[in-house]
Design an enzyme around this catalytic site. Structure first.
Site, PDB file in Angstrom:
ATOM      1  CE  LYS A 114      -3.889  -2.490   2.220  1.00  0.00           C
ATOM      2  NZ  LYS A 114      -4.519  -2.761   3.420  1.00  0.00           N
ATOM      3  CD  GLN A 164      -2.974  -4.429   6.370  1.00  0.00           C
ATOM      4  OE1 GLN A 164      -2.756  -3.762   5.435  1.00  0.00           O
ATOM      5  NE2 GLN A 164      -4.107  -5.172   6.013  1.00  0.00           N
ATOM      6  CG  ASP A 221      -9.172   0.632   6.014  1.00  0.00           C
ATOM      7  OD1 ASP A 221      -9.011   0.406   4.676  1.00  0.00           O
ATOM      8  OD2 ASP A 221      -8.402   0.173   6.912  1.00  0.00           O
TER       9      ASP A 221
END
Ligand code: NAD
Length: 293
Positions: free
Chosen positions: A62, A106, A129
């Protein structure tokens, strides 16, 4: 692997690699405009706990993509056993920093409860997210000002990019996680998409009889080769979200591609399908976060 159905040659590949890369080109221009306008690059802060190799790899990827298109990254890695308060403190610093536009944590985190607390600590305006309850609620209310989770958003974009009609079609989703299945169900049944949605999970009975009724099947169970040819009808569209390792350690999806692909009108490969779309959508959400500037 290629068959014919109603005079069409199939399967056709839902090429997330190509579509994702095209999206990144457009996003690079937006990151550049932000730099010209503000004198600084958009900034994404990433946090991980522990040394899970898959999580570490996803985070590195990412960052690499972000930096390639002009988004600055800062990463914090905490050891397993870090008290929740220390992680919340880090997130609070990023929430309050005017130079941090976007925050992502994450998964997986040490426990579901810990994970929920960490997601809840993120400022919803920086929650790229889309896991904060404010953004989950906005998705449920069809309020487009929130962040939509990257994998469901990427799946929808991939289907749109291939002009696959969704209104009135029966989409079966295997998996009800808050990261994939559940938000995807909300997106698909929204009044802008209008699909008919069935969500299956590990307690669903007669899975094959449900999947055989699908026009479009999305599989996000994390079980290698869960879906086999006898579970789908001819001409189906299959989206395989799964990322598993097969007996030889190679990346594979939840769908037995070899047997299922000849029945499909469209199918995603693994790798090269949903994964690159997820990363592209994360970058799009970072650029969206900059619009709060
Ligand atoms: P999860 O473990 O949180 O959820 C899995 C879901 O599948 C659950 O709802 C469970 O009930 C259901 N399930 C499991 N076995 C089943 C079975 N035999 N029959 C029916 N339902 C079953 O997983 P997740 O986070 O949603 O991820 C699912 C998969 O997708 C994993 O392989 C993950 O690595 C992958 N993933 C890929 C991307 C990407 O960008 N490509 C993003 C997120 C997740």
């Amino acid at each position: 692997m290629v068959g014919t159905f109603m005079n069409l040659t199939f399967p056709q590949i839902l090429d997330g690699q190509r579509i994702g890369e095209e999206m990144l080109v457009a996003l690079r221009d937006k990151a550049e405009s932000f730099l010209v306008r503000t004198g600084r690059k958009p900034k994404l802060a990433l946090l991980r706990i522990g040394e899970n190799p898959a999580s570490a790899l996803y985070m590195r990827r990412k960052c690499a993509v972000a930096e390639k298109i002009g988004i600055e990254c800062t990463a914090s890695v905490f050891p397993i056993g870090t008290p929740l308060e220390s992680v919340e403190e880090k997130i609070s610093q990023w929430n309050n920093s005017p130079s941090v536009d976007a925050i992502m944590v994450q998964a997986p985190l040490p426990s579901a409860e810990y994970q929920r607390s960490v997601f809840n600590a993120i400022d919803p305006k920086k929650d790229v997210d889309g896991f904060h309850p404010v953004n989950v609620g906005k998705l449920a209310c069809e309020d487009s000002s929130g962040f939509v989770p990257c994998t469901p958003k990427g799946i929808l974009r991939l289907l749109h990019a291939h002009d696959i009609p969704l209104a009135g079609r029966h989409v079966v989703i295997i998996g009800r996680s808050s990261i994939v299945g559940r938000p995807l169900g909300l997106l698909l049944q929204s009044r802008t998409v209008n699909a008919t949605v069935t969500i299956c999970h590990s307690r669903s009975q007669n899975l094959a009889s449900i999947t055989r009724a699908a026009d479009i099947l999305v599989v996000a169970a994390g079980r290698a080769k869960l879906v086999t040819a006898d579970m789908v009808k001819n001409g189906i569209v299959v989206v395989d979200v799964g990322q598993n390792r097969d007996e030889s350690g190679l990346l594979c999806g939840d769908v037995d591609f070899r047997s299922v692909a000849p029945r499909c009108m469209y199918i995603t490969p693994v790798p090269g399908g949903v994964g690159p779309m997820t990363v592209a959508m994360l970058m799009e959400n970072v650029i969206q976060a900059c619009e709060h500037e």
